[in-house]
Design a protein around this motif. Structure first.
Motif, PDB file in Angstrom:
ATOM      1  N   UNK A  67      40.220  20.775  50.697  1.00 33.43           N
ATOM      2  CA  UNK A  67      39.121  19.808  50.711  1.00 33.43           C
ATOM      3  C   UNK A  67      37.770  20.510  50.642  1.00 33.43           C
ATOM      4  N   UNK A  68      37.577  21.512  51.455  1.00 32.09           N
ATOM      5  CA  UNK A  68      36.307  22.242  51.478  1.00 32.09           C
ATOM      6  C   UNK A  68      36.036  22.892  50.117  1.00 32.09           C
ATOM      7  N   UNK A  69      37.039  23.549  49.577  1.00 28.81           N
ATOM      8  CA  UNK A  69      36.868  24.237  48.298  1.00 28.81           C
ATOM      9  C   UNK A  69      36.612  23.246  47.161  1.00 28.81           C
ATOM     10  N   UNK A  70      37.303  22.112  47.185  1.00 24.38           N
ATOM     11  CA  UNK A  70      37.085  21.091  46.155  1.00 24.38           C
ATOM     12  C   UNK A  70      35.672  20.520  46.212  1.00 24.38           C
ATOM     13  N   UNK A  71      35.203  20.230  47.415  1.00 26.46           N
ATOM     14  CA  UNK A  71      33.834  19.701  47.555  1.00 26.46           C
ATOM     15  C   UNK A  71      32.827  20.700  47.009  1.00 26.46           C
ATOM     16  N   UNK A  72      32.996  21.965  47.338  1.00 28.49           N
ATOM     17  CA  UNK A  72      32.087  22.993  46.835  1.00 28.49           C
ATOM     18  C   UNK A  72      32.199  23.144  45.328  1.00 28.49           C
ATOM     19  N   UNK A  73      33.414  23.132  44.813  1.00 27.90           N
ATOM     20  CA  UNK A  73      33.614  23.276  43.376  1.00 27.90           C
ATOM     21  C   UNK A  73      32.989  22.108  42.608  1.00 27.90           C
ATOM     22  N   UNK A  74      33.225  20.902  43.075  1.00 27.64           N
ATOM     23  CA  UNK A  74      32.661  19.730  42.395  1.00 27.64           C
ATOM     24  C   UNK A  74      31.136  19.739  42.434  1.00 27.64           C
ATOM     25  N   UNK A  75      30.574  19.949  43.611  1.00 27.84           N
ATOM     26  CA  UNK A  75      29.115  19.939  43.743  1.00 27.84           C
ATOM     27  C   UNK A  75      28.455  21.045  42.950  1.00 27.84           C
ATOM     28  N   UNK A  76      28.979  22.261  43.084  1.00 34.28           N
ATOM     29  CA  UNK A  76      28.368  23.385  42.365  1.00 34.28           C
ATOM     30  C   UNK A  76      28.611  23.284  40.864  1.00 34.28           C
ATOM     31  N   UNK A  77      29.740  22.720  40.468  1.00 36.31           N
ATOM     32  CA  UNK A  77      30.006  22.530  39.040  1.00 36.31           C
ATOM     33  C   UNK A  77      29.018  21.571  38.407  1.00 36.31           C
ATOM     34  N   UNK A  78      28.733  20.486  39.105  1.00 40.50           N
ATOM     35  CA  UNK A  78      27.733  19.520  38.620  1.00 40.50           C
ATOM     36  C   UNK A  78      26.367  20.188  38.512  1.00 40.50           C
ATOM     37  N   UNK A  79      25.981  20.897  39.564  1.00 41.83           N
ATOM     38  CA  UNK A  79      24.663  21.529  39.560  1.00 41.83           C
ATOM     39  C   UNK A  79      24.571  22.652  38.530  1.00 41.83           C
ATOM     40  N   UNK A  80      25.648  23.398  38.333  1.00 45.22           N
ATOM     41  CA  UNK A  80      25.650  24.458  37.321  1.00 45.22           C
ATOM     42  C   UNK A  80      25.522  23.865  35.925  1.00 45.22           C
TER      43      UNK A  80
END
Length: 82
Positions: free
Chosen positions: A33-46
């Motif tokens: 869950x933690x890794x997915x939230x970070x991946x989704x958020x940072x992917x959008x921002x990247x």
């Protein structure tokens, strides 16, 4: 406010929610869950940073996304091994 602003805010909030939950002891950092939230958020921002040619922001968020993806893959491999 434009649609891209809303998407950017949602991306940032996704990362911040994961971070705040981890700091509050409500979410462990070594979880899917933690890794997915970070991946989704940072992917959008990247993605937004790449479109806007914001190189420093792209470096930060792109790195964050890659590190989160590697952490996620590592967790998935561990679960598959069990």
């Amino acid at each position: 406010m434009h649609a891209i602003d809303v998407v950017e805010i949602v991306g940032a909030l996704t990362i911040l929610v994961a971070f705040a939950a981890a700091q509050a002891g409500r979410l462990q950092q070594r979880t899917i869950t933690y890794q997915l939230l970070n991946l989704l958020g940072s992917g959008v921002l990247a993605t937004i940073a790449a479109v806007q040619l914001s190189w420093g922001f792209l470096l930060l968020e792109g790195s964050w996304a890659v590190i989160s993806l590697l952490g996620l893959l590592n967790l998935v491999r561990r679960e598959d091994a069990n």
